[in-house]
Design a protein around this motif. Structure first.
Motif, mmCIF file in Angstrom:
data_model
loop_
_atom_site.group_PDB
_atom_site.id
_atom_site.type_symbol
_atom_site.label_atom_id
_atom_site.label_comp_id
_atom_site.label_asym_id
_atom_site.label_seq_id
_atom_site.Cartn_x
_atom_site.Cartn_y
_atom_site.Cartn_z
ATOM 1 N N HIS A 192 0.834 -1.207 0.000
ATOM 2 C CA HIS A 192 0.000 0.000 0.000
ATOM 3 C C HIS A 192 0.865 1.251 0.000
ATOM 4 O O HIS A 192 0.530 2.250 -0.631
ATOM 5 C CB HIS A 192 -0.947 0.005 1.199
ATOM 6 C CG HIS A 192 -2.073 -0.979 1.070
ATOM 7 N ND1 HIS A 192 -2.888 -1.045 -0.045
ATOM 8 C CD2 HIS A 192 -2.523 -1.953 1.916
ATOM 9 C CE1 HIS A 192 -3.791 -2.002 0.113
ATOM 10 N NE2 HIS A 192 -3.580 -2.578 1.290
ATOM 11 N N ALA A 193 2.003 1.206 0.684
ATOM 12 C CA ALA A 193 2.908 2.354 0.699
ATOM 13 C C ALA A 193 3.459 2.629 -0.696
ATOM 14 O O ALA A 193 3.745 3.777 -1.050
ATOM 15 C CB ALA A 193 4.060 2.099 1.670
ATOM 16 N N ALA A 194 3.602 1.575 -1.497
ATOM 17 C CA ALA A 194 4.154 1.718 -2.843
ATOM 18 C C ALA A 194 3.079 1.900 -3.909
ATOM 19 O O ALA A 194 3.408 2.078 -5.081
ATOM 20 C CB ALA A 194 5.002 0.490 -3.176
ATOM 21 N N GLY A 195 1.807 1.834 -3.511
ATOM 22 C CA GLY A 195 0.736 1.986 -4.486
ATOM 23 C C GLY A 195 0.610 0.815 -5.441
ATOM 24 O O GLY A 195 0.236 0.969 -6.602
ATOM 25 N N VAL A 196 0.915 -0.385 -4.962
ATOM 26 C CA VAL A 196 0.863 -1.584 -5.790
ATOM 27 C C VAL A 196 -0.587 -2.008 -6.019
ATOM 28 O O VAL A 196 -1.438 -1.834 -5.141
ATOM 29 C CB VAL A 196 1.662 -2.729 -5.119
ATOM 30 C CG1 VAL A 196 1.596 -4.009 -5.943
ATOM 31 C CG2 VAL A 196 3.105 -2.301 -4.909
ATOM 32 N N ASP A 197 -0.853 -2.578 -7.180
ATOM 33 C CA ASP A 197 -2.194 -3.043 -7.526
ATOM 34 C C ASP A 197 -2.686 -4.051 -6.484
ATOM 35 O O ASP A 197 -1.961 -4.987 -6.122
ATOM 36 C CB ASP A 197 -2.166 -3.711 -8.899
ATOM 37 C CG ASP A 197 -3.529 -4.219 -9.317
ATOM 38 O OD1 ASP A 197 -4.396 -3.397 -9.638
ATOM 39 O OD2 ASP A 197 -3.718 -5.460 -9.277
ATOM 40 N N PRO A 198 -3.904 -3.881 -5.959
ATOM 41 C CA PRO A 198 -4.416 -4.784 -4.919
ATOM 42 C C PRO A 198 -4.409 -6.256 -5.319
ATOM 43 O O PRO A 198 -4.177 -7.125 -4.481
ATOM 44 C CB PRO A 198 -5.850 -4.282 -4.703
ATOM 45 C CG PRO A 198 -5.801 -2.841 -5.066
ATOM 46 C CD PRO A 198 -4.832 -2.760 -6.206
ATOM 47 N N ALA A 199 -4.625 -6.562 -6.597
ATOM 48 C CA ALA A 199 -4.611 -7.957 -7.031
ATOM 49 C C ALA A 199 -3.233 -8.579 -6.833
ATOM 50 O O ALA A 199 -3.106 -9.740 -6.419
ATOM 51 C CB ALA A 199 -5.027 -8.049 -8.497
ATOM 52 N N ALA A 200 -2.196 -7.791 -7.105
ATOM 53 C CA ALA A 200 -0.828 -8.281 -6.912
ATOM 54 C C ALA A 200 -0.543 -8.488 -5.429
ATOM 55 O O ALA A 200 0.129 -9.459 -5.038
ATOM 56 C CB ALA A 200 0.173 -7.295 -7.503
ATOM 57 N N LEU A 201 -1.074 -7.605 -4.588
ATOM 58 C CA LEU A 201 -0.877 -7.748 -3.141
ATOM 59 C C LEU A 201 -1.564 -9.011 -2.626
ATOM 60 O O LEU A 201 -1.004 -9.747 -1.809
ATOM 61 C CB LEU A 201 -1.421 -6.525 -2.407
ATOM 62 C CG LEU A 201 -0.774 -5.182 -2.728
ATOM 63 C CD1 LEU A 201 -1.330 -4.094 -1.799
ATOM 64 C CD2 LEU A 201 0.736 -5.259 -2.593
ATOM 65 N N LEU A 202 -2.776 -9.250 -3.097
ATOM 66 C CA LEU A 202 -3.505 -10.443 -2.655
ATOM 67 C C LEU A 202 -2.780 -11.720 -3.071
ATOM 68 O O LEU A 202 -2.708 -12.692 -2.309
ATOM 69 C CB LEU A 202 -4.921 -10.430 -3.224
ATOM 70 C CG LEU A 202 -5.877 -9.398 -2.622
ATOM 71 C CD1 LEU A 202 -7.180 -9.354 -3.405
ATOM 72 C CD2 LEU A 202 -6.148 -9.712 -1.150
ATOM 73 N N ALA A 203 -2.221 -11.722 -4.280
ATOM 74 C CA ALA A 203 -1.505 -12.903 -4.760
ATOM 75 C C ALA A 203 -0.246 -13.153 -3.939
ATOM 76 O O ALA A 203 0.063 -14.296 -3.570
ATOM 77 C CB ALA A 203 -1.148 -12.729 -6.240
ATOM 78 N N THR A 204 0.481 -12.085 -3.622
ATOM 79 C CA THR A 204 1.704 -12.226 -2.827
ATOM 80 C C THR A 204 1.374 -12.663 -1.412
ATOM 81 O O THR A 204 2.051 -13.530 -0.840
ATOM 82 C CB THR A 204 2.478 -10.892 -2.798
ATOM 83 O OG1 THR A 204 2.799 -10.503 -4.140
ATOM 84 C CG2 THR A 204 3.766 -11.020 -2.006
ATOM 85 N N ASP A 205 0.324 -12.083 -0.845
ATOM 86 C CA ASP A 205 -0.081 -12.457 0.514
ATOM 87 C C ASP A 205 -0.506 -13.925 0.562
ATOM 88 O O ASP A 205 -0.175 -14.651 1.503
ATOM 89 C CB ASP A 205 -1.228 -11.559 0.970
ATOM 90 C CG ASP A 205 -1.462 -11.625 2.475
ATOM 91 O OD1 ASP A 205 -0.545 -11.271 3.233
ATOM 92 O OD2 ASP A 205 -2.561 -12.051 2.883
ATOM 93 N N ALA A 206 -1.200 -14.373 -0.473
ATOM 94 C CA ALA A 206 -1.630 -15.770 -0.523
ATOM 95 C C ALA A 206 -0.438 -16.710 -0.639
ATOM 96 O O ALA A 206 -0.415 -17.795 -0.036
ATOM 97 C CB ALA A 206 -2.580 -15.975 -1.700
#
Length: 343
Positions: A192-206
């Motif tokens: 979120h600090a880097a403004g990354v696409d939420p879909a990419a964040l969800l994939a990395t978190d998963a």
């Protein structure tokens, strides 16, 4: 009078040398003063030096070379090329640290301290496990991006590599409460600090969640520290702590502090943002537990007296001097402070 000095590096002086210089100032002010110096450090070469002075024979391991590139000041862009730093983070691996740890374990030491304070990765320690011999149905040494689809992980070889050696993982004190997963987890905080696409964040978190599941680790405070590398080390039985807390434990700091009349701590700079760093915070907390006054010295002080009390400090003295302040200079500049706190 009994004075306990536990300082971070000041000017050109490492913790032990800065403490010794301050100790000379207190003895000069009142020759009968009993002075004890306990070096503390957060990480890096200073941590190994402090533990050595304290007589701890643990082997200290750090990630080599460019794994320590500092991205914390600007996660949005890479300093080396015009590309999002996030892309480098999700491909960064802790394998280099694992290789260094494997070399240290070859001699079967009783204890290894794994210094994670400057490690730059986001792979949950998968690369470290790979270097120690762990195997999975995905590439463990390709960063978080390589963990997608993980369903099987064999940890036995890594545990065999560690054997009876005690592992201690050292992280920045501020990261001891960091979660690995979810809205307050590692990926959410950085992404979120880097403004990354939420879909990419969800994939990395998963992907990191799958690693945690394969390791049998439920998310807990601290597992998100150092790019999640604590996750892997915790699965190998490591204790997790900060550098100053480890030094304090080795030195029996709290017991010594209870015998002192005053605790003296210090740092090169003391301001509201950093509060002097982890060493100052550890000493102030110890002083609070044993109900002793804690005073600080620093080459530069940029904080008000009212704010100091929120840090657990009675007072802080600005000593001045150049960034390369040496031992004689520190002793001379601390003379007035010592005179104010001796009898």
């Amino acid at each position: 009078m009994r004075v306990l000095i536990c300082t971070d590096s000041i000017g050109a002086l490492a913790s032990a040398d800065a403490g010794a210089a301050l100790g000379r100032a207190f003895r000069a002010a009142a020759p009968a003063t009993q002075v004890a110096v306990v070096p503390l450090a957060s990480g890096g070469d200073a941590l190994g030096a402090a533990l050595g002075v304290l007589g701890d024979d643990a082997v200290v391991v750090r990630a080599p070379g460019d794994a320590h590139r500092d991205i914390h000041g600007d996660i949005h862009r890479d300093a080396d090329r015009d590309a999002p730093a996030w892309e480098h983070l999700v491909h960064a691996s802790s394998a280099g640290l694992g290789e260094a740890l494997l070399r240290a374990l070859a001699d079967a030491p009783a204890r290894v301290v794994v210094d994670l304070t400057a490690l730059v990765t986001h792979d949950g320690g998968a690369g470290l496990l790979h270097a120690l011999g762990a195997r999975a149905d995905v590439a463990l040494d390709a960063g978080a991006a390589g963990l997608t689809g993980l369903s099987r992980l064999e940890l036995g070889p890594a545990r065999d590599a560690v054997g009876p050696t005690e592992l201690v993982a050292v992280v920045a004190a501020a990261e001891l409460g960091d979660l690995l997963l979810g809205l307050r987890g590692l990926t959410a905080r950085r992404g979120h600090a880097a403004g990354v696409d939420p879909a990419a964040l969800l994939a990395t978190d998963a992907a990191l969640g799958a690693l945690a599941s394969a390791l049998g680790q439920a998310d807990a405070p601290g597992l998100g520290a150092a790019g999640g590398c604590v996750l892997a080390l915790a699965a190998l039985g490591a204790e997790v702590t900060s550098g100053p807390a480890l030094c304090a434990q080795v030195a029996g700091l709290e017991r010594t502090a209870g015998l002192a009349d005053v605790l003296v701590t210090g740092a090169d700079t003391l301001d509201f943002a950093t509060r002097g760093g982890d060493v100052v915070a550890e000493v102030a907390a110890t002083a609070g537990r044993v109900l002793r006054p804690c005073v600080a010295v620093a080459r530069r002080v940029d904080v008000s007296a009212r704010e100091l009390r929120t840090f657990g400090l009675e007072v802080a003295y600005e000593l001045g001097g150049e960034p390369d302040l040496d031992a004689d200079g520190l002793t001379a500049r601390a003379g007035g402070v010592a005179s104010s706190w001796t009898w």
